[in-house]
Design a protein around this motif. Structure first.
Motif, PDB file in Angstrom:
ATOM      1  N   GLU A  97     -38.398  43.789  56.277  1.00 38.07           N
ATOM      2  CA  GLU A  97     -37.334  44.150  57.212  1.00 38.07           C
ATOM      3  C   GLU A  97     -36.724  45.488  56.828  1.00 38.07           C
ATOM      4  O   GLU A  97     -35.976  46.072  57.618  1.00 38.07           O
ATOM      5  CB  GLU A  97     -36.277  43.040  57.225  1.00 38.07           C
ATOM      6  N   ILE A  98     -36.963  45.933  55.615  1.00 31.97           N
ATOM      7  CA  ILE A  98     -36.741  47.332  55.239  1.00 31.97           C
ATOM      8  C   ILE A  98     -38.092  47.847  54.753  1.00 31.97           C
ATOM      9  O   ILE A  98     -38.878  47.085  54.164  1.00 31.97           O
ATOM     10  CB  ILE A  98     -35.660  47.511  54.150  1.00 31.97           C
ATOM     11  N   PRO A  99     -38.421  49.106  55.017  1.00 31.01           N
ATOM     12  CA  PRO A  99     -39.755  49.598  54.660  1.00 31.01           C
ATOM     13  C   PRO A  99     -39.916  49.767  53.152  1.00 31.01           C
ATOM     14  O   PRO A  99     -38.933  49.859  52.408  1.00 31.01           O
ATOM     15  CB  PRO A  99     -39.828  50.947  55.374  1.00 31.01           C
ATOM     16  N   PHE A 100     -41.160  49.811  52.721  1.00 24.92           N
ATOM     17  CA  PHE A 100     -41.451  49.931  51.298  1.00 24.92           C
ATOM     18  C   PHE A 100     -40.998  51.283  50.745  1.00 24.92           C
ATOM     19  O   PHE A 100     -40.807  51.432  49.533  1.00 24.92           O
ATOM     20  CB  PHE A 100     -42.954  49.726  51.049  1.00 24.92           C
ATOM     21  N   ALA A 157     -42.782  58.093  43.385  1.00 27.94           N
ATOM     22  CA  ALA A 157     -42.447  56.760  43.873  1.00 27.94           C
ATOM     23  C   ALA A 157     -42.328  56.726  45.394  1.00 27.94           C
ATOM     24  O   ALA A 157     -42.767  55.764  46.038  1.00 27.94           O
ATOM     25  CB  ALA A 157     -41.151  56.272  43.229  1.00 27.94           C
ATOM     26  N   ASP A 158     -41.729  57.759  45.997  1.00 29.61           N
ATOM     27  CA  ASP A 158     -41.570  57.723  47.461  1.00 29.61           C
ATOM     28  C   ASP A 158     -42.918  57.831  48.163  1.00 29.61           C
ATOM     29  O   ASP A 158     -43.140  57.207  49.207  1.00 29.61           O
ATOM     30  CB  ASP A 158     -40.600  58.799  47.936  1.00 29.61           C
ATOM     31  N   GLN A 159     -43.845  58.577  47.586  1.00 29.06           N
ATOM     32  CA  GLN A 159     -45.186  58.676  48.182  1.00 29.06           C
ATOM     33  C   GLN A 159     -45.928  57.339  48.057  1.00 29.06           C
ATOM     34  O   GLN A 159     -46.582  56.890  49.004  1.00 29.06           O
ATOM     35  CB  GLN A 159     -45.991  59.785  47.498  1.00 29.06           C
ATOM     36  N   VAL A 160     -45.780  56.706  46.895  1.00 36.03           N
ATOM     37  CA  VAL A 160     -46.400  55.396  46.693  1.00 36.03           C
ATOM     38  C   VAL A 160     -45.833  54.395  47.699  1.00 36.03           C
ATOM     39  O   VAL A 160     -46.575  53.633  48.338  1.00 36.03           O
ATOM     40  CB  VAL A 160     -46.169  54.907  45.246  1.00 36.03           C
ATOM     41  N   GLY A 161     -44.505  54.403  47.857  1.00 34.74           N
ATOM     42  CA  GLY A 161     -43.875  53.485  48.799  1.00 34.74           C
ATOM     43  C   GLY A 161     -44.343  53.726  50.228  1.00 34.74           C
ATOM     44  O   GLY A 161     -44.576  52.770  50.984  1.00 34.74           O
ATOM     45  N   THR A 162     -44.495  54.980  50.603  1.00 33.88           N
ATOM     46  CA  THR A 162     -44.965  55.312  51.955  1.00 33.88           C
ATOM     47  C   THR A 162     -46.379  54.804  52.178  1.00 33.88           C
ATOM     48  O   THR A 162     -46.711  54.257  53.250  1.00 33.88           O
ATOM     49  CB  THR A 162     -44.907  56.839  52.161  1.00 33.88           C
ATOM     50  N   GLU A 163     -47.228  54.933  51.174  1.00 33.61           N
ATOM     51  CA  GLU A 163     -48.620  54.483  51.320  1.00 33.61           C
ATOM     52  C   GLU A 163     -48.711  52.952  51.390  1.00 33.61           C
ATOM     53  O   GLU A 163     -49.523  52.402  52.144  1.00 33.61           O
ATOM     54  CB  GLU A 163     -49.459  55.041  50.164  1.00 33.61           C
ATOM     55  N   ILE A 164     -47.878  52.278  50.604  1.00 35.03           N
ATOM     56  CA  ILE A 164     -47.886  50.813  50.669  1.00 35.03           C
ATOM     57  C   ILE A 164     -47.382  50.356  52.035  1.00 35.03           C
ATOM     58  O   ILE A 164     -47.922  49.422  52.639  1.00 35.03           O
ATOM     59  CB  ILE A 164     -47.033  50.210  49.533  1.00 35.03           C
ATOM     60  N   GLN A 165     -46.342  51.017  52.546  1.00 41.64           N
ATOM     61  CA  GLN A 165     -45.836  50.671  53.883  1.00 41.64           C
ATOM     62  C   GLN A 165     -46.909  50.876  54.953  1.00 41.64           C
ATOM     63  O   GLN A 165     -47.038  50.064  55.875  1.00 41.64           O
ATOM     64  CB  GLN A 165     -44.590  51.505  54.213  1.00 41.64           C
ATOM     65  N   ALA A 166     -47.688  51.940  54.818  1.00 38.72           N
ATOM     66  CA  ALA A 166     -48.758  52.195  55.797  1.00 38.72           C
ATOM     67  C   ALA A 166     -49.777  51.053  55.781  1.00 38.72           C
ATOM     68  O   ALA A 166     -50.277  50.637  56.835  1.00 38.72           O
ATOM     69  CB  ALA A 166     -49.437  53.525  55.483  1.00 38.72           C
ATOM     70  N   ASP A 172     -38.152  52.629  51.652  1.00 34.61           N
ATOM     71  CA  ASP A 172     -36.688  52.689  51.719  1.00 34.61           C
ATOM     72  C   ASP A 172     -36.150  53.188  50.372  1.00 34.61           C
ATOM     73  O   ASP A 172     -36.688  52.820  49.317  1.00 34.61           O
ATOM     74  CB  ASP A 172     -36.137  51.290  52.025  1.00 34.61           C
ATOM     75  N   PRO A 173     -35.111  53.989  50.389  1.00 30.22           N
ATOM     76  CA  PRO A 173     -34.573  54.501  49.112  1.00 30.22           C
ATOM     77  C   PRO A 173     -34.235  53.403  48.109  1.00 30.22           C
ATOM     78  O   PRO A 173     -34.344  53.622  46.888  1.00 30.22           O
ATOM     79  CB  PRO A 173     -33.320  55.266  49.550  1.00 30.22           C
ATOM     80  N   LYS A 174     -33.843  52.213  48.594  1.00 29.80           N
ATOM     81  CA  LYS A 174     -33.508  51.124  47.667  1.00 29.80           C
ATOM     82  C   LYS A 174     -34.756  50.651  46.910  1.00 29.80           C
ATOM     83  O   LYS A 174     -34.685  50.309  45.722  1.00 29.80           O
ATOM     84  CB  LYS A 174     -32.897  49.943  48.437  1.00 29.80           C
ATOM     85  N   VAL A 175     -35.890  50.608  47.604  1.00 27.02           N
ATOM     86  CA  VAL A 175     -37.139  50.190  46.964  1.00 27.02           C
ATOM     87  C   VAL A 175     -37.659  51.297  46.051  1.00 27.02           C
ATOM     88  O   VAL A 175     -38.091  51.035  44.919  1.00 27.02           O
ATOM     89  CB  VAL A 175     -38.199  49.826  48.033  1.00 27.02           C
ATOM     90  N   VAL A 176     -37.601  52.512  46.544  1.00 25.84           N
ATOM     91  CA  VAL A 176     -38.055  53.646  45.727  1.00 25.84           C
ATOM     92  C   VAL A 176     -37.250  53.723  44.434  1.00 25.84           C
ATOM     93  O   VAL A 176     -37.802  53.985  43.359  1.00 25.84           O
ATOM     94  CB  VAL A 176     -37.928  54.966  46.535  1.00 25.84           C
ATOM     95  N   ASP A 177     -35.954  53.438  44.533  1.00 25.67           N
ATOM     96  CA  ASP A 177     -35.100  53.452  43.342  1.00 25.67           C
ATOM     97  C   ASP A 177     -35.550  52.389  42.332  1.00 25.67           C
ATOM     98  O   ASP A 177     -35.578  52.646  41.125  1.00 25.67           O
ATOM     99  CB  ASP A 177     -33.646  53.203  43.740  1.00 25.67           C
ATOM    100  N   ALA A 178     -35.928  51.195  42.832  1.00 29.33           N
ATOM    101  CA  ALA A 178     -36.386  50.135  41.923  1.00 29.33           C
ATOM    102  C   ALA A 178     -37.697  50.530  41.240  1.00 29.33           C
ATOM    103  O   ALA A 178     -37.909  50.252  40.049  1.00 29.33           O
ATOM    104  CB  ALA A 178     -36.558  48.822  42.686  1.00 29.33           C
ATOM    105  N   ILE A 179     -38.592  51.174  42.002  1.00 33.42           N
ATOM    106  CA  ILE A 179     -39.851  51.643  41.397  1.00 33.42           C
ATOM    107  C   ILE A 179     -39.546  52.674  40.306  1.00 33.42           C
ATOM    108  O   ILE A 179     -40.133  52.643  39.217  1.00 33.42           O
ATOM    109  CB  ILE A 179     -40.775  52.243  42.481  1.00 33.42           C
ATOM    110  N   GLU A 180     -38.607  53.563  40.598  1.00 34.33           N
ATOM    111  CA  GLU A 180     -38.266  54.586  39.605  1.00 34.33           C
ATOM    112  C   GLU A 180     -37.562  53.983  38.388  1.00 34.33           C
ATOM    113  O   GLU A 180     -37.665  54.507  37.279  1.00 34.33           O
ATOM    114  CB  GLU A 180     -37.422  55.671  40.270  1.00 34.33           C
ATOM    115  N   GLU A 181     -36.840  52.880  38.595  1.00 29.11           N
ATOM    116  CA  GLU A 181     -36.233  52.179  37.458  1.00 29.11           C
ATOM    117  C   GLU A 181     -37.323  51.653  36.516  1.00 29.11           C
ATOM    118  O   GLU A 181     -37.190  51.727  35.302  1.00 29.11           O
ATOM    119  CB  GLU A 181     -35.368  51.024  37.952  1.00 29.11           C
ATOM    120  N   PHE A 182     -38.393  51.122  37.108  1.00 31.79           N
ATOM    121  CA  PHE A 182     -39.545  50.719  36.297  1.00 31.79           C
ATOM    122  C   PHE A 182     -40.131  51.949  35.597  1.00 31.79           C
ATOM    123  O   PHE A 182     -40.473  51.899  34.405  1.00 31.79           O
ATOM    124  CB  PHE A 182     -40.591  50.039  37.182  1.00 31.79           C
ATOM    125  N   GLY A 183     -40.216  53.046  36.330  1.00 28.41           N
ATOM    126  CA  GLY A 183     -40.771  54.273  35.754  1.00 28.41           C
ATOM    127  C   GLY A 183     -39.953  54.807  34.592  1.00 28.41           C
ATOM    128  O   GLY A 183     -40.493  55.456  33.696  1.00 28.41           O
TER     129      GLY A 183
END
Length: 432
Positions: free
Chosen positions: A229-232, A417-426, A234-245
Motif C-alpha cells: 500500500e506504500i511502494p518499495f 537503496a532508492d534504486q534498489v527499492g524502485t527495482e523491487i517495486q517494478a 517510499d522514503p520510509k522503506v528506503v530509510d529502513a534499507i539504509e539503516e541496515f546499510g
C-alpha cells in the motif's frame, strides 16, 4: 487414546505446570469423539505435537488423529477444494490461510476467541490482526489462532569476549550503534554478516530490513509496506534499507568487507568463536545455534540479547518473528474443542518443557521452559509490545522470495537503496 501412564509428564506431579487448567478440561466429556488434524510437522516435531495433544485426549476422552506432510501447502488446497479437509489445519504462515478464508474454506473462530487472544497474548492485538482475514463474504474476522512461535529479533554474542573487552549488552539502538563504533575504536570488528544461502542468497538481509522497519516506523506502516500500500521505494522503506546499510555497508563494521553477500549465513556466526574474535555480534533468528561450532555451550560460550529499539523513537519493543496458525477447515464441535484446548496453559507448558516451542501466552509459567535459552527467548516474546510476522513471507513469492533477496545483494554490492527499492517495486507491479 493414550493412557495416562504414557503422558510425558504425569498430571499433578510437576509443580511447573498449571494442572488446574488440565483438570478443567475434564469437564468437557468427548469420549468416543474424533478430531482430525493436518499440519507440516514431521519427525521429532510430530512426536512433540502428539505428546502435547495426548493431554487433550486423556482429559476429555477424544481421539486426536494428527497427520503431517512436507507438502502441506499443496495438499491442504487439494483437500479443501475436494471437500475432504481435516477438522483443524496447521498453517506454517498466515498467507495460505488467508487465501483459503477468502474462498470460504475456513470457519471464523468467533469474537470470543479474538477477545481471548487480545487479552491473554503479549502484544495481543498484533496476534488478532495477524489471524484476521477476509472471508468469502468480504467480512474481516478472526480465522487463525497462533500457536508455537519463533523469534527473529536477536543478537548473538560471546559473553567471555564481551567481558574481556569490558562491553555491556546494549539496551537501546542508540547504545548498539555506539557499541559498534566503540569496538572499531578499540581495534575490533563488531559484526559478522553473511547473506549467502545458495539460491536463496539475500534472505538474511530481508530480516534486517524488516527489523529496521519496525524500529523506525509504526507497525501500521510496516503493514502498508508488506501489502504494497506504500511502494518499495517510499522514503520510509528506503530509510529502513539504509539503516541496515549503516551496519552492513561499512567495511570497518563487518568481518568480510566487500564480501557480505558471498559469505554463507551458516558459516557467518563462527567468527564469534575464533581467537581473537573475528567479530563480536551476529544478528540472526533463534535457529542459528544449530550452526555454532560443535560443543558450544549456550549461556557460557554464546548468548543472545534483544535487537533493541530506538529510545528516541517511542515505538515500544517490537519483535519480528514467525509462527504456526491453527484454523478450522471443517467446522465441528470437536475442532472447536481443540481450539479451546490451545487456550489452556497446559497446552503450552507441556511443549515448552520439551524443546523448540515458544509462546506469547501470558498465563504460562516461564519456568516450564526446558532450558534458560528457551526461557530467555520466551521472555523476549512476552516483553513485546508489537509482533509482526516475517514480511518477506507475507509478500508475493516473486518479491518476498525473489526480487527482495536479489535487491539486498545489489544493495550490499553498492547499488543505492532508492534504486534498489524502485527495482523491487517494478517487479511487484509486473505481477499485479
Amino acid at each position: 487414546m493414550s493412557a495416562q501412564a504414557d503422558l510425558v509428564f504425569r498430571p499433578g506431579e510437576d509443580p511447573r505446570f498449571n494442572w488446574e487448567s488440565y483438570e478443567a478440561l475434564k469437564t468437557n466429556d468427548l469420549s468416543g469423539k474424533t478430531v482430525t488434524v493436518f499440519g507440516p510437522w514431521l519427525g521429532p516435531d510430530k512426536d512433540l505435537v502428539e505428546n502435547t495433544m495426548a493431554y487433550f485426549e486423556e482429559a476429555t476422552g477424544i481421539d486426536v488423529q494428527y497427520s503431517g506432510s512436507d507438502s502441506f501447502e499443496q495438499q491442504i488446497v487439494i483437500d479443501t477444494q475436494a471437500g475432504s479437509a481435516p477438522d483443524v489445519s496447521i498453517f506454517p504462515q498466515p498467507g495460505l490461510a488467508s487465501d483459503l478464508a477468502g474462498k470460504g474454506f475456513l470457519a471464523p473462530l468467533g469474537s470470543d476467541t479474538a477477545d481471548w487472544v487480545r487479552d491473554n497474548y503479549a502484544a495481543g492485538q498484533s496476534w488478532v490482526d495477524l489471524g484476521t482475514f477476509k472471508g468469502k463474504d468480504g467480512k474481516e474476522e478472526l480465522f487463525g489462532f497462533f500457536y508455537k512461535v519463533d523469534v527473529k529479533s536477536l543478537v548473538w554474542y560471546s559473553p567471555d569476549n564481551f567481558e574481556d573487552a569490558g562491553y555491556d549488552v546494549p539496551q537501546t539502538m542508540e547504545e548498539l550503534k555506539a557499541l559498534t563504533e566503540q569496538i572499531v575504536a578499540d581495534g575490533g570488528t563488531p559484526w559478522c554478516i553473511g547473506l549467502g544461502s545458495g539460491g536463496a542468497t539475500g534472505w538474511p538481509a530481508t530480516d534486517w530490513v524488516e527489523d529496521m522497519m519496525l524500529r523506525t516506523q509504526p507497525p501500521e506502516v510496516y503493514d502498508q509496506w508488506v501489502r504494497n500500500e506504500i511502494p518499495f521505494n517510499d522514503p520510509k522503506v528506503v530509510d529502513a534499507i539504509e539503516e541496515f546499510g549503516w551496519f552492513a555497508n561499512n567495511e570497518k563494521f563487518v568481518d568480510t568487507p566487500g564480501a557480505v553477500a558471498a559469505s554463507d549465513f551458516r558459516d557467518s556466526p563462527k567468527g564469534l568463536f575464533s581467537s581473537p574474535p573475528a567479530c563480536y555480534m551476529h544478528r540472526q533468528a533463534s535457529f542459528i545455534p544449530s550452526f555454532f561450532p560443535e560443543g558450544t555451550e549456550m549461556g557460557v560460550d554464546a548468548d543472545f540479547f534483544y535487537f533493541p529499539a530506538y529510545e528516541g523513537k517511542d515505538l515500544g519493543a517490537p519483535v519480528l518473528g514467525a509462527g504456526t496458525v491453527f484454523a478450522l477447515t471443517n467446522d465441528t464441535p470437536e475442532g472447536r474443542a481443540l481450539i479451546e484446548f490451545l487456550k489452556s496453559p497446559i497446552a503450552h507448558e507441556v511443549w515448552m518443557a520439551q524443546s523448540g516451542f515458544l509462546t506469547p501466552h501470558k498465563g504460562v509459567n516461564v519456568d516450564a521452559y526446558a532450558d534458560d535459552t528457551l526461557k530467555g527467548l520466551g521472555e523476549i516474546l512476552l516483553g513485546a509490545t508489537t509482533f509482526r510476522f516475517d514480511g518477506s513471507d507475507l509478500m508475493p513469492g516473486a518479491v518476498g522470495a525473489g526480487s527482495f533477496w536479489t535487491g539486498m545483494v545489489d544493495f550490499v554490492g553498492g547499488k543505492p537503496a532508492d534504486q534498489v527499492g524502485t527495482e523491487i517495486q517494478a517487479s511487484w507491479d509486473a505481477i499485479k
